[in-house]
Design an enzyme around this catalytic site. Structure first.
Site, PDB file in Angstrom:
ATOM      1  N   ASP A 142      60.289   6.798   7.337  1.00  0.00           N
ATOM      2  CA  ASP A 142      59.907   7.723   6.263  1.00  0.00           C
ATOM      3  C   ASP A 142      61.139   8.176   5.490  1.00  0.00           C
ATOM      4  O   ASP A 142      61.970   8.918   6.016  1.00  0.00           O
ATOM      5  CB  ASP A 142      59.218   8.955   6.868  1.00  0.00           C
ATOM      6  N   MET A 167      47.388   8.409   2.936  1.00  0.00           N
ATOM      7  CA  MET A 167      48.030   9.583   3.537  1.00  0.00           C
ATOM      8  C   MET A 167      46.932  10.526   4.026  1.00  0.00           C
ATOM      9  O   MET A 167      46.109  10.995   3.241  1.00  0.00           O
ATOM     10  CB  MET A 167      48.900  10.317   2.511  1.00  0.00           C
TER      11      MET A 167
HETATM   12  C1  DX5 Z   1      54.633  12.289   6.661  1.00  0.00           C
HETATM   13  C2  DX5 Z   1      55.088  10.929   7.058  1.00  0.00           C
HETATM   14  C3  DX5 Z   1      54.509  10.431   8.329  1.00  0.00           C
HETATM   15  C4  DX5 Z   1      54.874  11.252   9.532  1.00  0.00           C
HETATM   16  C5  DX5 Z   1      53.712  11.174  10.481  1.00  0.00           C
HETATM   17  O1  DX5 Z   1      55.073  12.570   5.390  1.00  0.00           O
HETATM   18  O2  DX5 Z   1      54.756   9.978   6.065  1.00  0.00           O
HETATM   19  O3  DX5 Z   1      54.822   9.059   8.556  1.00  0.00           O
HETATM   20  O4  DX5 Z   1      56.034  10.813  10.187  1.00  0.00           O
HETATM   21  O5  DX5 Z   1      53.933  12.056  11.510  1.00  0.00           O
HETATM   22  P1  DX5 Z   1      52.753  12.584  12.446  1.00  0.00           P
HETATM   23  O6  DX5 Z   1      52.181  11.386  13.146  1.00  0.00           O
HETATM   24  O7  DX5 Z   1      53.457  13.525  13.356  1.00  0.00           O
HETATM   25  O8  DX5 Z   1      51.736  13.258  11.567  1.00  0.00           O
HETATM   26 ZN    ZN Z   2      55.015   7.783   6.575  1.00  0.00          ZN
END
Ligand code: DX5
Ligand code: ZN
Length: 219
Positions: free
Chosen positions: A37, A139
């Site tokens: 990320d 998302m």
């Molecule tokens: C959020 C990121 C995700 C994040 C997910 O902006 O894109 O990839 O790391 O983390 P969890 O699984 O903890 O929601």
């Molecule tokens: Zn992500």
């Protein structure tokens, strides 16, 4: 399960003092991709990590690196990430006004191209590009932070994305990112997801390899 679900642990939730251990853990596990990320403090309120970290991770990682760009004008960095050897580049629909051009460019460089949608962005904005892309990233939290709760409405969007993919004959995989855990994973897969991103639920687990195994075999 007729189609295997792919698991992409998100390094954002790892202990940054021990990144090598986290990458090795992913290498040795049943994980399919490593999700990275990239946040710039502009497109999202948070800043995560950048090229020097990705470069080091790339030296150790044996799994495809799935790079999720949460940055403004992500096209500025396509060449750099290509040089770092990443496999998938995912741009946000909301961050780029010439997605068609940049999806083609990512392909020319030999990488897979993905498009991510924020929770408020309707799936049908992909209708004229879905046949060209490899990944639709839904998302399921507002991007910027790990550890947030899954937004239930995302299940409708996954179903819509699946319909659109079938209707257009696209080969795109549906990746779901944010708040994925053992309680909601089955529903997410049944709605049409092919790839589950999991940050906290892998790296904050007592046994991350087992957490990956359980997600992969949840159905
Ligand atoms: C959020 C990121 C995700 C994040 C997910 O902006 O894109 O990839 O790391 O983390 P969890 O699984 O903890 O929601
Ligand atoms: Zn992500």
């Amino acid at each position: 399960m007729d189609r295997p679900v792919l698991i992409a642990p998100s390094l954002l939730a790892a202990d940054f003092l021990h990144l090598a251990e986290a990458v090795e853990l992913v290498n040795q596990s049943e994980a399919d991709w490593l999700h990275l990320d990239i946040m710039d403090g502009m497109f999202v309120p948070n800043i995560s990590f950048g090229m020097p970290v990705v470069e080091s991770v790339a030296r150790l990682c044996h799994k495809p690196m799935d790079v999720h760009l949460m940055i403004v004008q992500p096209e500025r960095y396509i060449d750099v990430f290509h040089q770092l050897g990443v496999h998938h580049l995912i741009l946000h629909y909301e961050a780029s006004v010439h997605l068609h051009r940049y999806v083609e460019y990512i392909h020319q460089l030999g990488m897979q191209a993905g498009v991510a949608l924020n929770p408020h962005t309707p799936v049908n904005v992909l209708k004229d590009i879905v046949h060209l892309i490899d990944i639709v990233l839904i998302m399921s939290v507002n991007p910027g932070f790990g550890g947030q709760a899954f937004i239930p409405h995302s299940l409708h969007k996954i179903r819509e994305a699946k319909e659109l993919i079938l209707k257009t004959g696209s080969a795109a995989k549906i990746e779901v990112d944010g708040g994925v855990d053992l309680q909601n994973a089955a529903q997410i897969i049944q709605a049409g997801a092919d790839v589950l991103v999991a940050g906290s639920n892998v790296f904050r687990a007592a046994d991350p390899a087992r957490a990956i195994h359980l997600l992969k075999h949840v159905l």
